[in-house]
Write a protein that holds these residues in place. Structure first.
Motif, mmCIF file in Angstrom:
data_model
loop_
_atom_site.group_PDB
_atom_site.id
_atom_site.type_symbol
_atom_site.label_atom_id
_atom_site.label_comp_id
_atom_site.label_asym_id
_atom_site.label_seq_id
_atom_site.Cartn_x
_atom_site.Cartn_y
_atom_site.Cartn_z
ATOM 1 N N PRO A 77 0.884 -1.145 0.207
ATOM 2 C CA PRO A 77 0.166 0.065 -0.137
ATOM 3 C C PRO A 77 1.003 1.217 0.105
ATOM 4 C CG PRO A 77 0.173 -0.842 2.074
ATOM 5 C CD PRO A 77 1.033 -1.814 1.321
ATOM 6 N N CYS A 126 2.076 4.592 1.580
ATOM 7 C CA CYS A 126 1.576 5.123 2.805
ATOM 8 C C CYS A 126 2.600 6.232 3.389
ATOM 9 C CB CYS A 126 1.099 4.244 4.008
ATOM 10 S SG CYS A 126 2.480 3.357 4.526
ATOM 11 N N GLU A 179 7.372 0.429 5.920
ATOM 12 C CA GLU A 179 7.174 1.993 5.271
ATOM 13 C C GLU A 179 6.569 2.623 6.629
ATOM 14 O OE1 GLU A 179 4.573 0.687 2.203
ATOM 15 O OE2 GLU A 179 6.168 1.410 0.800
ATOM 16 N N CYS A 180 5.826 2.129 7.455
ATOM 17 C CA CYS A 180 5.465 3.025 8.412
ATOM 18 C C CYS A 180 5.310 2.098 9.715
ATOM 19 C CB CYS A 180 4.151 3.849 8.108
ATOM 20 S SG CYS A 180 2.762 2.679 7.759
ATOM 21 N N TYR A 225 3.796 7.386 12.803
ATOM 22 C CA TYR A 225 2.712 8.025 13.180
ATOM 23 C C TYR A 225 2.693 8.094 14.647
ATOM 24 C CZ TYR A 225 0.818 7.755 8.314
ATOM 25 O OH TYR A 225 0.916 7.778 7.016
ATOM 26 N N VAL A 232 -4.491 4.414 7.033
ATOM 27 C CA VAL A 232 -3.029 4.707 6.621
ATOM 28 C C VAL A 232 -2.486 3.603 5.660
ATOM 29 C CG1 VAL A 232 -0.826 4.555 7.468
ATOM 30 C CG2 VAL A 232 -2.327 5.752 8.688
ATOM 31 N N ALA A 233 -3.143 2.283 5.903
ATOM 32 C CA ALA A 233 -2.628 1.473 5.036
ATOM 33 C C ALA A 233 -3.513 1.418 3.623
ATOM 34 C CB ALA A 233 -2.717 0.011 5.477
#
Lengths: 182, 574
Positions: free
Chosen positions: A180, A182, B21-22, B46, B436-437
């Motif tokens: 995804p 993000c 990625e996050c 986040y 977010v995803a």
């Protein structure tokens, strides 16, 4: 009912905690537990005797095998295995009791590992029931101190040790499905 | 090739190698060196408002994508706040990696400031955990953690890293292999067993497919559909498995269990073969175990051998990844089809007719009223705008059960909720992770007024990241599910369940800088939902629903699932 479990585990910090956690979180009481390194110092062998409902025995073995630090969990309760325990007994001896103590010790195949004017240190090895009988016999001579090792067991059947092979790092982790943004 | 790097930098390198990625987190004293490296922005962070929600958000991310969710907390209180989320992920088999800071190695065990025995505390909350003792050990631990979290039966893994390990340096070279000799799981399933299972499926007169979260976790929903269509079997999906088969599929009955439909529970009870795929015969599904599916033989496919025979004896166990097993099973089913298909066609038709009759007898129909907004009506309105395509992150309680009954899901990973643990406060933070995803997908947080107030600080996270989550509060002024049990089983003595003084939704959302609205007129609800969805940003919709509605059907705790209470007791004529 007492279940005897033999575990081959990775010799790592926390391994023992995980194993006892499987038992304690379900409210099962450990009767005895022994741990020592194997020939390979990276591995330990444990023998655990635990009081458990017979129908839950398979479940316990599966729960143990699920632990990442456990290499192999085996139920020895009804399989071909040799189980032994050792007890170290300190007994006070008087002039009257010395001969009786030594006679009983000999009868049970126990060895005198320490002798003083006050008494003896005795070492008895054998099946748990025999060790218990020996302790009862020596108790007749007066106050004793006992330390029991707990059962150590070895399976007499050869069991194939199935281990997971090494895999490339960061291959099985993230990114299995589309990423995804993000 | 190696170069000297700080532990914190090595950690980031490892996360990047894992395609992270996050992450969701909350900084603190001992994670300062790590956050200093995060400042460079290689991994998007986040900032949540409570560590528990960091883990829930990571779960929302993981549940909606299948990827590993990552959360981060400091030592002591930060780590202990993660515990509920970790247990939640463990119960629902969700891949999460939690990174926690720990006090400096030398201080461990000295009752230092913000010290807690994270390694010990989380032993029972994780699939596995690590305490890293030197910077050079970080790569091995991190890659093992991601591998363990995502493979086999997925689950949470925690890596505890002392402050001096972040600061200290080591020569970093990427780890090439992971070796966990004790971590074995069979993926393929036993060929003979698979063949026998296919044979049993054809021979059964009254088969039912019982599909669970394992179908979603394995990405096996297409294969499930193929199987269900091949043997033309009625199918129930558990709370965790909803969307595994599209809700509109003709073979789909509904969710079974405590609040399952009459037809689903009757079908389970009268089946002669239960085909359990990635399920664990949970007590909320089976009801009283000795009365559960008394006529059925059981095929049980699961990757975790512990689940086989744990609650219900499996007549035919298959240990393996349900996707890999179904790939082969479907082939065998197809091979056998020409010889079997007509054999028990009459019995199969009678079975389908019987299920249709049960459905017609007591269908799941949402209550609607002109006078007040029925909670089921609200769920139907969400369903109308979702069309089975939105992600709905539910909290725990009545609204969750109504959601499971009345929302349609065209695909897996849309219905996100705390199934096994039933952790209130899950809805809002998991919606953060899911949004977010999935920035392009509509995300609802369907929450009760109780659970919403448990995670209300996350409105701030939503506002600061402008996440267009549509928060729908099903507000009945009570802890509805507990109140329902008090009404039904405790003489309606409503003890500690009344939630008065809910904040003004318009002012509350307004305080965070986004719109809110309260509706209580059933004529307005449709338009209010449309308005929430059309607004290009977060929206708080507070819906005042009938306070004393109960979720039916209901299997009372400890009852057999065919002994459902289908509706409120009828008033007795005097």
């Amino acid at each position: 009912m007492l279940q005897t479990i033999s575990l081959l585990v990775e010799n790592k910090p926390g391994a023992l905690m995980r194993i006892t956690g499987v038992l304690s979180s379900r409210g099962w009481n450990i009767d005895s537990l022994t741990v020592a390194r194997t020939i390979d110092p990276a591995q330990s062998r444990m023998t655990i005797v635990v009081d458990i409902d017979p129908e839950l025995r398979r479940q316990v073995i599966k729960q143990m095998n699920k632990l990442i630090n456990v290499l192999q969990a085996t139920d020895l309760t009804e399989s071909l295995a040799v189980c032994r325990e050792m007890a170290l007994v300190r007994v006070r001896a008087t002039a009257e009791t010395r001969t009786g103590i030594l006679k009983d010790a000999e009868m049970y195949g126990a060895r005198v590992v320490d002798a003083t004017g006050d008494g003896f240190g005795l070492e008895c090895t054998g099946p748990a029931e025999k060790v218990e009988e020996f302790i009862d016999a020596i108790r007749n001579f007066g106050d004793i101190d006992v330390t029991r090792s707990g059962i150590v067991a070895v399976s007499m059947e050869s069991r194939k040790l199935r281990l997971a092979p090494p895999i490339p790092a960061a291959a099985a982790g993230n990114g299995a499905e589309e990423l995804p943004s993000c | 090739m190696s170069n000297l790097m700080s532990g914190a930098k090595i950690l980031i390198e490892c996360l990047l190698r894992e395609n992270v990625e996050c992450m969701f987190g909350y900084p603190g004293g001992v994670t300062l060196p790590f956050y200093d490296v995060l400042f460079e922005g290689k991994v998007k962070h986040y900032l949540v408002r409570h560590e528990e929600n960091a883990c829930f958000a990571a779960e929302g991310y993981a549940r909606s994508t299948g990827k590993v969710g990552v959360c981060c907390a400091t030592s002591g209180p930060g780590a202990t706040n993660l515990v509920t989320g970790l247990v939640d992920a463990l119960m629902d088999s969700i891949p999460v990696v939690a990174l926690t800071g720990q006090v400096t190695t030398k201080l461990i065990g000295s009752d230092a400031f913000q010290e807690a025995d994270t390694f010990g505390i989380t032993r029972a909350c994780t699939k596995h955990n690590f305490l890293v003792k030197s910077p050079g050990d970080i790569p091995q631990a991190i890659h093992e953690a991601f591998y363990i979290a995502a493979s086999g039966r997925p689950g949470p893994v925690l890596v505890d890293i002392p402050k001096d390990v972040f600061i200290g340096s080591a020569h970093y070279s990427p780890v090439s292999t992971i070796h966990l000799p004790g971590y074995k799981f069979s993926q393929e399933g036993h060929t003979g067993q698979i063949r026998r299972a296919a044979q049993m499926m054809w021979e059964a007169n009254r088969p039912i497919v019982y599909a669970g979260g394992g179908i979603v976790a394995a990405g096996a929903s297409d294969l499930l559909r193929e199987l269900v269509e091949a043997i033309d079997a009625p199918t129930v999906c558990t709370l965790m498995g909803l969307g595994g088969l599209p809700s509109g599929h003709p073979n789909f009955i509904s969710m079974p269990g405590m609040h399952g439909s009459y037809a689903a529970n009757m079908a389970m009870t009268h089946a002669d073969l239960i085909i359990g795929l990635g399920v664990r015969f949970d007590d909320r599904v089976t009801g009283r175990l000795d009365a559960f599916a008394p006529h059925a033989r059981v095929i049980h496919v699961d990757i975790d051998p512990v689940e086989i025979g744990k609650n219900r004896v499996a007549d035919l166990p298959i240990v393996g990844d349900v996707k890999r097993v179904l790939e082969r099973m479907n082939r065998v089913v197809a091979e056998l089809s020409p010889f079997q298909k007509e054999r028990n066609a009459a019995a199969r038709k009678a079975w389908k007719d019987q299920i249709a009759a049960w459905r017609a007898e007591h269908p799941l129909i949402p209550a609607v009223s002109d006078a007040e907004i029925k909670p089921q009506h609200l769920v139907r309105e969400i369903d109308r705008v979702s069309g089975g395509e939105a992600i709905v992150c539910s909290d725990v309680g009545q609204h969750q059960m109504w959601g499971a009954q009345f929302l349609r899901f065209n695909r897996p990973r849309l219905w996100i909720n705390s199934g096994g643990l039933g952790a209130m406060g899950f809805g809002l933070p998991s919606a953060i992770g899911a949004q977010v995803a999935n920035p392009g997908r509509r995300v609802f947080a369907l929450v009760g007024d109780g659970g919403f107030q448990m995670s209300i600080p996350e409105l701030s996270t939503i506002a600061s990241n402008r996440l267009p989550v549509k928060i729908v509060v099903m507000n009945n002024g009570y802890l509805g599910m507990v109140r329902q049990w008090q009404e039904l089983f405790y003489n309606n003595r409503l003890s500690a369940v009344c939630l008065d003084s809910f904040p003004d939704a318009v002012k509350l959302a307004g305080a965070y800088g986004f719109p809110g609205r309260t509706v209580e007129d059933p004529k307005e609800i449709g338009q209010a939902i449309d308005e929430a969805v059309d607004y290009p940003g977060p929206y708080l919709l507070n819906v005042k629903v009938t306070p004393f509605e109960c979720v039916y059907p209901m299997v009372p705790a400890g009852g057999a699932i065919n002994e459902m209470v289908l509706g409120p007791p009828k008033p007795v004529a005097v």
